[in-house]
Enzyme design. Structure first.
Site, mmCIF file in Angstrom:
data_model
loop_
_atom_site.group_PDB
_atom_site.id
_atom_site.type_symbol
_atom_site.label_atom_id
_atom_site.label_comp_id
_atom_site.label_asym_id
_atom_site.label_seq_id
_atom_site.Cartn_x
_atom_site.Cartn_y
_atom_site.Cartn_z
ATOM 1 N N ALA A 72 60.358 28.995 -22.021
ATOM 2 C CA ALA A 72 60.333 29.771 -23.267
ATOM 3 C C ALA A 72 59.145 29.382 -24.152
ATOM 4 O O ALA A 72 59.025 29.863 -25.272
ATOM 5 C CB ALA A 72 61.648 29.586 -24.035
ATOM 6 N N THR B 237 47.759 18.197 -17.520
ATOM 7 C CA THR B 237 46.613 18.509 -18.372
ATOM 8 C C THR B 237 45.392 17.653 -18.026
ATOM 9 O O THR B 237 45.531 16.530 -17.531
ATOM 10 C CB THR B 237 47.009 18.252 -19.850
ATOM 11 O OG1 THR B 237 45.845 18.258 -20.663
ATOM 12 C CG2 THR B 237 47.692 16.907 -20.028
ATOM 13 N N ASP B 238 44.209 18.183 -18.353
ATOM 14 C CA ASP B 238 42.964 17.407 -18.171
ATOM 15 C C ASP B 238 42.925 16.191 -19.097
ATOM 16 O O ASP B 238 42.151 15.258 -18.871
ATOM 17 C CB ASP B 238 41.729 18.302 -18.390
ATOM 18 C CG ASP B 238 41.676 18.990 -19.755
ATOM 19 O OD1 ASP B 238 42.575 18.777 -20.589
ATOM 20 O OD2 ASP B 238 40.706 19.753 -19.977
ATOM 21 N N GLU B 239 43.764 16.207 -20.143
ATOM 22 C CA GLU B 239 43.688 15.133 -21.147
ATOM 23 C C GLU B 239 44.120 13.775 -20.588
ATOM 24 O O GLU B 239 43.845 12.745 -21.199
ATOM 25 C CB GLU B 239 44.516 15.502 -22.387
ATOM 26 C CG GLU B 239 44.031 16.797 -23.006
ATOM 27 C CD GLU B 239 44.599 17.088 -24.388
ATOM 28 O OE1 GLU B 239 44.939 16.135 -25.103
ATOM 29 O OE2 GLU B 239 44.694 18.280 -24.731
ATOM 30 N N TYR C 140 50.243 11.949 -26.739
ATOM 31 C CA TYR C 140 50.549 13.120 -25.908
ATOM 32 C C TYR C 140 50.024 12.923 -24.491
ATOM 33 O O TYR C 140 50.781 13.039 -23.518
ATOM 34 C CB TYR C 140 49.927 14.391 -26.520
ATOM 35 C CG TYR C 140 49.811 15.541 -25.527
ATOM 36 C CD1 TYR C 140 50.945 16.169 -25.020
ATOM 37 C CD2 TYR C 140 48.555 15.974 -25.078
ATOM 38 C CE1 TYR C 140 50.839 17.207 -24.090
ATOM 39 C CE2 TYR C 140 48.445 17.014 -24.151
ATOM 40 C CZ TYR C 140 49.584 17.627 -23.662
ATOM 41 O OH TYR C 140 49.481 18.643 -22.741
ATOM 42 N N LYS D 106 51.967 12.453 -20.897
ATOM 43 C CA LYS D 106 51.762 13.357 -19.752
ATOM 44 C C LYS D 106 51.330 12.555 -18.522
ATOM 45 O O LYS D 106 51.794 12.811 -17.410
ATOM 46 C CB LYS D 106 50.698 14.418 -20.081
ATOM 47 C CG LYS D 106 51.132 15.474 -21.067
ATOM 48 C CD LYS D 106 52.284 16.341 -20.581
ATOM 49 C CE LYS D 106 51.925 17.210 -19.402
ATOM 50 N NZ LYS D 106 53.077 18.091 -19.019
ATOM 51 N N PRO E 96 40.639 24.656 -40.934
ATOM 52 C CA PRO E 96 40.263 23.246 -40.991
ATOM 53 C C PRO E 96 39.500 22.808 -39.721
ATOM 54 O O PRO E 96 40.059 22.810 -38.637
ATOM 55 C CB PRO E 96 41.621 22.538 -41.061
ATOM 56 C CG PRO E 96 42.564 23.477 -40.344
ATOM 57 C CD PRO E 96 42.023 24.859 -40.462
#
Ligand code: NAD
Length: 329
Positions: free
Chosen positions: A9, A125-127, A149, A153, A204
């Site tokens: 979702a 993720t690439d992070e 984060y 991951k 910002p």
């Protein structure tokens, strides 16, 4: 065929589900789809409204082993999108990130192991690789995550890998760059900037604006995930696949494009202190998936224009979400 989509979702999971139940992935045509989602602030059944009634929904937590022990058996494919996904929120408070992004993966991998699920995809993720000034990471690059984060991951990826190495669990791991497209929660940079500009507000911009991200349309990301899901039973257990973007842009350049798209000037940009620990650049080498026939199809210019149009035409979707998020601050 039965497909279980955890986190279905949210932004990316709901795109996958809408496409899957609409016959967008011929190899899974006619699949019975179950969505498991906790419906956190980022999850909303409104994201699945266009395909309402064409999937089963279970409101629950991916960390709940008892629930998973009943739910997972009988599914031929399990795809895990469920996560806490916003870096800024992980800097403010990291607990939920470790719970869902690490413990949740462990609970799901255990349930898949117990059920003998033949194909599993962990969406990542690439992070997890940290930051790279030049060049690109291949799938063997060492993990060096910098934010709570990305660390959570990476922890989830390591748990999936451990179940693959220890038990031979047929899980593939995908890692992708920054996604954009419709139904993205308006706290992420593209929808945040676009909707602020639509409302006559400022945007910002972090630090010197020189941070580089590799952008991919959510539809291309999901096509990559689908290809990996189709062959997860033939991949090496724990194998990693990169899904790279189509446009490497500094945040300054991204901001310029959004200002242009919405007819606004630089006076609408507010410089703010840089995000703590802000990674400078991410870049993935996707030669492996391309070798299997994958290629992105949506150019950034075209994709961004369509996305901005979608937010202009779907104020009813984002306005209440944004208001709720701002009121909660
Ligand atoms: P999102 O925040 O929009 O959606 C996450 C979904 O997971 C929501 O529906 C939420 O309700 C659900 N969820 C959260 N905690 C849960 C729990 N404990 N149990 C069950 N459901 C839970 O995130 P997204 O942008 O759609 O990202 C999906 C996945 O893709 C994540 O794993 C993320 O790490 C990964 N990813 C995202 C990007 C990106 O640019 N957005 C890029 C690469 C990888």
């Amino acid at each position: 065929m039965r497909v279980l989509v955890a986190g279905g979702a949210g932004f990316i999971g709901s795109h996958y589900v809408r496409e899957l139940v609409s016959g967008g992935y011929p190899a899974f045509a006619g699949a019975e789809v179950t969505v498991l989602d906790k419906l956190t602030y980022a999850g909303d059944l409104a994201n699945l409204e266009p395909v309402a009634g064409r999937f089963a929904f279970v409101h629950g937590d991916v960390c709940n082993g008892e629930l998973l022990a009943h739910l997972v058996p009988g599914h031929d494919v399990v795809i895990n999108f469920a996560a806490e996904s916003h870096v800024d929120r992980s800097i403010a408070s990291a607990g939920e990130f470790v719970r869902t992004n690490v413990q949740g993966v462990q609970a799901l991998m255990q349930a898949c192991l117990d059920a003998g699920t033949p194909r599993i995809v962990q969406v990542s993720t690439d992070e997890v690789y940290g930051s790279i000034d030049t060049g690109s990471w291949d799938e063997d690059a060492p993990l060096a995550p910098n934010s709570p984060y990305s660390a959570a991951k990476a922890g989830g990826d390591m748990i999936a890998r451990a179940y693959a190495r220890t038990h031979g669990l047929p899980v593939s791991i995908t890692r992708c760059g920054n996604n954009y497209g419709p139904y993205q929660f308006p706290e992420k940079v593209i929808p945040l900037f676009a909707t602020n500009l639509m409302d006559g507000r400022t945007v910002p911009l972090y630090g010197d604006g020189g941070n580089v991200r590799d952008w991919i349309h959510v539809a291309d990301h999901c096509r990559g995930i689908q290809l990996v899901a189709e062959r997860a039973d033939r991949a090496e257990p724990g194998e990693v696949f990169h899904i790279a973007g189509t446009a490497e842009l500094t945040n300054l350049e991204l901001t310029r494009r959004l200002l242009d798209a919405l007819g606004a000037g630089w006076d609408r940009v507010e410089r703010v202190a840089d995000r703590k620990g802000h990674d400078r650049r991410y870049s993935l080498d996707d030669a492996k998936l391309r070798g299997l026939g994958y290629a992105p199809t949506i150019g950034f210019e075209e994709g961004l224009a369509a996305t901005v149009r979608w937010y202009e035409e779907n104020r009813d979707w984002w306005e209440p979400l944004k208001k709720r998020a701002e009121d909660a601050r």
